[in-house]
Structures are given as C-alpha cells and as structure tokens.
Design an enzyme around this catalytic site. Structure first.
Site, PDB file in Angstrom:
ATOM      1  N   CYS A 154       0.847  -1.194   0.000  1.00  0.00           N
ATOM      2  CA  CYS A 154       0.000   0.000   0.000  1.00  0.00           C
ATOM      3  C   CYS A 154       0.883   1.244   0.000  1.00  0.00           C
ATOM      4  O   CYS A 154       1.768   1.388   0.842  1.00  0.00           O
ATOM      5  CB  CYS A 154      -0.906  -0.013   1.237  1.00  0.00           C
ATOM      6  SG  CYS A 154      -1.957   1.456   1.358  1.00  0.00           S
ATOM      7  N   CYS A 197       0.284   3.272   3.518  1.00  0.00           N
ATOM      8  CA  CYS A 197       0.728   2.801   4.837  1.00  0.00           C
ATOM      9  C   CYS A 197       1.822   1.740   4.801  1.00  0.00           C
ATOM     10  O   CYS A 197       2.370   1.385   5.840  1.00  0.00           O
ATOM     11  CB  CYS A 197      -0.453   2.281   5.642  1.00  0.00           C
ATOM     12  SG  CYS A 197      -1.097   0.672   5.070  1.00  0.00           S
ATOM     13  N   CYS A 249      -6.327  -5.311 -19.269  1.00  0.00           N
ATOM     14  CA  CYS A 249      -7.301  -4.267 -18.947  1.00  0.00           C
ATOM     15  C   CYS A 249      -6.639  -2.894 -18.751  1.00  0.00           C
ATOM     16  O   CYS A 249      -7.335  -1.896 -18.662  1.00  0.00           O
ATOM     17  CB  CYS A 249      -8.110  -4.639 -17.704  1.00  0.00           C
ATOM     18  SG  CYS A 249      -7.187  -4.557 -16.155  1.00  0.00           S
ATOM     19  N   CYS A 264      -7.453  -1.160   1.551  1.00  0.00           N
ATOM     20  CA  CYS A 264      -6.405  -1.646   2.438  1.00  0.00           C
ATOM     21  C   CYS A 264      -6.992  -1.786   3.843  1.00  0.00           C
ATOM     22  O   CYS A 264      -7.599  -0.845   4.362  1.00  0.00           O
ATOM     23  CB  CYS A 264      -5.237  -0.662   2.453  1.00  0.00           C
ATOM     24  SG  CYS A 264      -3.944  -1.069   3.643  1.00  0.00           S
ATOM     25  N   CYS A 318      -5.140   0.820   6.546  1.00  0.00           N
ATOM     26  CA  CYS A 318      -5.367   2.279   6.537  1.00  0.00           C
ATOM     27  C   CYS A 318      -6.662   2.702   5.858  1.00  0.00           C
ATOM     28  O   CYS A 318      -6.949   3.889   5.776  1.00  0.00           O
ATOM     29  CB  CYS A 318      -4.179   2.995   5.903  1.00  0.00           C
ATOM     30  SG  CYS A 318      -4.024   2.738   4.111  1.00  0.00           S
ATOM     31  N   HIS A 347      -8.489   3.353  -0.625  1.00  0.00           N
ATOM     32  CA  HIS A 347      -9.042   2.748  -1.838  1.00  0.00           C
ATOM     33  C   HIS A 347      -7.899   2.211  -2.694  1.00  0.00           C
ATOM     34  O   HIS A 347      -6.920   2.914  -2.952  1.00  0.00           O
ATOM     35  CB  HIS A 347      -9.829   3.803  -2.630  1.00  0.00           C
ATOM     36  CG  HIS A 347     -10.256   3.347  -3.975  1.00  0.00           C
ATOM     37  ND1 HIS A 347     -11.356   2.537  -4.164  1.00  0.00           N
ATOM     38  CD2 HIS A 347      -9.739   3.580  -5.205  1.00  0.00           C
ATOM     39  CE1 HIS A 347     -11.500   2.300  -5.461  1.00  0.00           C
ATOM     40  NE2 HIS A 347     -10.519   2.929  -6.105  1.00  0.00           N
ATOM     41  N   HIS A 399     -10.886  -2.355  -7.533  1.00  0.00           N
ATOM     42  CA  HIS A 399     -12.090  -3.182  -7.473  1.00  0.00           C
ATOM     43  C   HIS A 399     -11.748  -4.625  -7.787  1.00  0.00           C
ATOM     44  O   HIS A 399     -10.725  -4.903  -8.417  1.00  0.00           O
ATOM     45  CB  HIS A 399     -13.141  -2.680  -8.473  1.00  0.00           C
ATOM     46  CG  HIS A 399     -13.684  -1.350  -8.109  1.00  0.00           C
ATOM     47  ND1 HIS A 399     -13.089  -0.168  -8.509  1.00  0.00           N
ATOM     48  CD2 HIS A 399     -14.755  -0.996  -7.364  1.00  0.00           C
ATOM     49  CE1 HIS A 399     -13.783   0.849  -8.024  1.00  0.00           C
ATOM     50  NE2 HIS A 399     -14.807   0.374  -7.329  1.00  0.00           N
ATOM     51  N   ASP A 456      -8.159 -17.694 -16.780  1.00  0.00           N
ATOM     52  CA  ASP A 456      -7.591 -18.981 -16.384  1.00  0.00           C
ATOM     53  C   ASP A 456      -6.673 -18.781 -15.181  1.00  0.00           C
ATOM     54  O   ASP A 456      -5.452 -18.838 -15.288  1.00  0.00           O
ATOM     55  CB  ASP A 456      -6.832 -19.602 -17.561  1.00  0.00           C
ATOM     56  CG  ASP A 456      -6.347 -20.995 -17.260  1.00  0.00           C
ATOM     57  OD1 ASP A 456      -6.907 -21.649 -16.359  1.00  0.00           O
ATOM     58  OD2 ASP A 456      -5.391 -21.435 -17.929  1.00  0.00           O
ATOM     59  N   ARG A 496     -10.480 -11.062 -10.630  1.00  0.00           N
ATOM     60  CA  ARG A 496      -9.523 -10.067 -11.114  1.00  0.00           C
ATOM     61  C   ARG A 496      -9.555  -8.886 -10.165  1.00  0.00           C
ATOM     62  O   ARG A 496     -10.514  -8.129 -10.130  1.00  0.00           O
ATOM     63  CB  ARG A 496      -9.863  -9.610 -12.530  1.00  0.00           C
ATOM     64  CG  ARG A 496      -8.930  -8.512 -13.047  1.00  0.00           C
ATOM     65  CD  ARG A 496      -9.202  -8.187 -14.503  1.00  0.00           C
ATOM     66  NE  ARG A 496     -10.576  -7.795 -14.755  1.00  0.00           N
ATOM     67  CZ  ARG A 496     -11.008  -6.526 -14.839  1.00  0.00           C
ATOM     68  NH1 ARG A 496     -10.188  -5.515 -14.688  1.00  0.00           N
ATOM     69  NH2 ARG A 496     -12.292  -6.286 -15.066  1.00  0.00           N
ATOM     70  N   CYS A 510      -8.447  -5.564  -9.805  1.00  0.00           N
ATOM     71  CA  CYS A 510      -8.014  -4.501 -10.704  1.00  0.00           C
ATOM     72  C   CYS A 510      -7.572  -3.328  -9.819  1.00  0.00           C
ATOM     73  O   CYS A 510      -8.405  -2.612  -9.266  1.00  0.00           O
ATOM     74  CB  CYS A 510      -9.182  -4.130 -11.609  1.00  0.00           C
ATOM     75  SG  CYS A 510      -8.776  -2.947 -12.879  1.00  0.00           S
TER      76      CYS A 510
END
Length: 136
Positions: free
Chosen positions: A47, A50, A65, A96, A99, A102, A105, A113, A119, A121
């Site tokens: 992160c 933190c 993506c 996280c 802390c 964000h 997602h 696979d 996923r 992201c």
C-alpha cells in the site's frame, strides 16, 4: 496515531495530489498509464499510503485491462471489501485493511484462467513495488 485516525490534511501532506485522489477519494487512474500495469518483475506490492504488503507478483496476471491485475491478495486479511454502486454499476471496492485506502475493485466470473477466476483490478498509484533481490 492509528492509520484509520489519520486526517485528510495529514494524508495530503504524505501523498501526492494524484495519490490522494486515488487512495483517499476513490479515484481511478487512466488505463495503461500506471507504472505497474505491465510490470513482470518478481516482488511485492505494498500500500502506497501505509506500507502494508497487499499482493505479490506470484498472483499477478495479464488481464489486458490496463491496470495491474491479481487473482488474490497476498493474504486474506490484507484487504477489505465494500459494495460500490458508483459509476452506474454494482462493483466490489477493494480497500487496504490497515489504513482504509481505496485500492481498486475486484471482479468475478470473467473467465480468466486463474485459480480463483477473480480479477483484482488495482491502481498503480495505490501501490509501491519492491523487487525481490536475486540470489546471484
């Protein structure tokens, strides 16, 4: 002071404006612009706010993506999940645990696979990468 008790002003002093927008305001960097979307080195993603270890290169995969994608966190307790109804769709936000920043997602059932068919992201701006030291 616990990370959850850090004020916005303290976060603004610790983070760049771009990091603050993603980590503390739930923003998203543009696809294919972050420093880690195409990183293939071995190491750990922590992160950026933190320092908590979140993901490793072992769980990273190329989802095409434009953001770093992982099929699971380094450990189950490293991230928390929130329902996110913004942007006109239902998603699961990943934060996280230490802390409450964000990260991005998580999406399921996309047919990748991977062992989990998930996923994660994650915004590059939400993480720092520490490359594994080689033995040679």
């Amino acid at each position: 002071m616990a990370e959850h008790e850090t004020t916005d002003e303290q976060w603004r002093r610790r983070l760049t404006p771009e990091e603050f927008q993603v980590l503390r305001r739930g923003g998203t960097e543009r696809a294919y612009t972050g420093e880690y979307w195409d990183n293939h080195a071995a190491g750990t993603y922590s992160c950026r706010a933190c320092g908590a270890d979140l993901f490793t290169s072992r769980e990273k995969f190329d989802s095409r993506c434009g953001w770093p994608s992982f099929y699971q966190p380094a450990a189950g307790d490293r991230v928390t999940y929130l329902r996110d109804g913004s942007a006109g769709m239902e998603r699961i936000e990943v934060r996280c645990t230490r802390c409450d920043s964000h990260l991005g997602h998580v999406f399921s059932g996309e047919g990748f696979d991977t062992p989990t068919d998930r996923r994660y992201c994650i915004n590059s701006l939400a993480m720092r990468f520490v490359e594994e030291e080689s033995d040679g």
